[in-house]
Design a protein around this motif. Structure first.
Motif, PDB file in Angstrom:
ATOM      1  N   ALA A  30      35.321  46.523  32.996  1.00  0.00           N
ATOM      2  CA  ALA A  30      35.073  45.480  31.995  1.00  0.00           C
ATOM      3  C   ALA A  30      34.641  46.096  30.664  1.00  0.00           C
ATOM      4  N   VAL A  31      33.756  47.078  30.715  1.00  0.00           N
ATOM      5  CA  VAL A  31      33.316  47.729  29.475  1.00  0.00           C
ATOM      6  C   VAL A  31      34.477  48.472  28.819  1.00  0.00           C
ATOM      7  N   ALA A 147      28.615  35.544  22.165  1.00  0.00           N
ATOM      8  CA  ALA A 147      29.783  34.670  22.051  1.00  0.00           C
ATOM      9  C   ALA A 147      31.070  35.484  21.925  1.00  0.00           C
ATOM     10  N   ASP A 148      31.030  36.524  21.124  1.00  0.00           N
ATOM     11  CA  ASP A 148      32.218  37.361  20.952  1.00  0.00           C
ATOM     12  C   ASP A 148      32.555  38.086  22.243  1.00  0.00           C
ATOM     13  N   GLY A 149      31.535  38.538  22.958  1.00  0.00           N
ATOM     14  CA  GLY A 149      31.782  39.217  24.231  1.00  0.00           C
ATOM     15  C   GLY A 149      32.378  38.289  25.273  1.00  0.00           C
ATOM     16  N   GLN A 150      31.902  37.062  25.347  1.00  0.00           N
ATOM     17  CA  GLN A 150      32.465  36.102  26.288  1.00  0.00           C
ATOM     18  C   GLN A 150      33.912  35.785  25.961  1.00  0.00           C
ATOM     19  N   ARG A 151      34.220  35.686  24.678  1.00  0.00           N
ATOM     20  CA  ARG A 151      35.602  35.396  24.279  1.00  0.00           C
ATOM     21  C   ARG A 151      36.531  36.544  24.645  1.00  0.00           C
ATOM     22  N   LEU A 153      35.983  38.997  26.885  1.00  0.00           N
ATOM     23  CA  LEU A 153      36.006  39.267  28.316  1.00  0.00           C
ATOM     24  C   LEU A 153      36.757  38.194  29.091  1.00  0.00           C
ATOM     25  N   SER A 154      36.966  37.036  28.487  1.00  0.00           N
ATOM     26  CA  SER A 154      37.719  35.985  29.172  1.00  0.00           C
ATOM     27  C   SER A 154      39.169  36.385  29.402  1.00  0.00           C
ATOM     28  N   GLY A 155      39.670  37.342  28.648  1.00  0.00           N
ATOM     29  CA  GLY A 155      41.024  37.804  28.859  1.00  0.00           C
ATOM     30  C   GLY A 155      41.177  38.731  30.046  1.00  0.00           C
ATOM     31  N   LEU A 156      40.062  39.198  30.593  1.00  0.00           N
ATOM     32  CA  LEU A 156      40.101  40.086  31.752  1.00  0.00           C
ATOM     33  C   LEU A 156      39.852  39.251  32.990  1.00  0.00           C
ATOM     34  N   ILE A 157      40.912  38.630  33.524  1.00  0.00           N
ATOM     35  CA  ILE A 157      40.822  37.765  34.697  1.00  0.00           C
ATOM     36  C   ILE A 157      41.765  38.301  35.737  1.00  0.00           C
TER      37      ILE A 157
END
Length: 215
Positions: A30-31, A147-151, A153-157
């Motif tokens: 993830a990082v 907020a930027d991190g959640q946005r 990281l949402s692409g890593l599913i």
């Protein structure tokens, strides 16, 4: 002062929860994904919780195996010392110095290993490797980048989570329940209320039968 600076390197300004992972490799992935997306990963931190020590037994320990381990360790140490001392050896004696150092280290390693094993009195007749692992890993981020991190990281599913379950998709579609029943070889009308979608049955006649002609 150096200890205080070291502690500050492991802190964040108002850290906020970003994600949970069961394995460290997933948190690392993830990082790495955040870094590839130009996210300021220097504002993140991986924290492992519920630490536990895991020891993996690799085999049985015997006198022969102890001697072998000691010989290998001593030989490597002798080789290192022989190469260092060989630099100052006389011309033509470099190889002899190195081989002598290896032999001396081998013998010393065997003796030292057997003595150490004898002092254990058989209380640990096995070899193992140990590692401290965490039960769960949490990815933290500074509050101003949450907020930027959640946005990002949402692409890593995981692909499996992007697929809607088959039975849920069937129910969501119009007439999906009937489609699902047909795929299972059942009558779509089975399980429905008989009073809906079916003509009402006539009640049995209560009048007596008519007499035959000429009676």
């Amino acid at each position: 002062m150096a200890q205080q600076q070291g502690r500050e390197g492991f802190t964040l300004e108002y850290p906020q929860h970003l994600a949970y992972f069961d394995k460290y490799v997933d948190a690392q992935r993830a990082v790495d994904y955040l870094s590839d997306q130009r996210f300021p990963v220097e504002n993140t931190m991986i924290v492992g919780s519920d630490l536990k020590q895991v020891e993996r037994v690799t085999g049985r320990l015997t006198w022969a195996r102890v001697a072998g381990y000691g010989a290998a360790t001593g030989a490597w140490l002798g080789l290192l010392l022989g190469l260092i001392v060989g630099i100052f050896a006389e011309p033509g004696r470099w190889l002899a110095v190195v081989l002598s150092a290896i032999l001396i280290g081998l013998v010393f390693g065997v003796i030292w290993g057997l003595i150490g094993y004898a002092f254990t009195h058989g209380r640990r007749d096995f070899t193992s490797v140990s590692q401290v692992v965490a039960s769960r890993y949490e990815l933290l981020v500074e509050h101003k980048f949450l907020a930027d991190g959640q946005r990002v990281l949402s692409g890593l599913i995981h692909p499996a989570t992007q697929q809607q379950p088959q039975h849920a998709a069937d129910v969501a579609r119009p007439g999906g329940q009937g489609h699902q029943d047909l795929s299972q070889g059942q009558d779509p009308s089975q399980g429905q209320d008989p009073s809906q979608g079916q003509p009402p049955t006539q009640p049995p006649s209560t009048q007596p039968p008519s007499a035959p002609p000429g009676a």
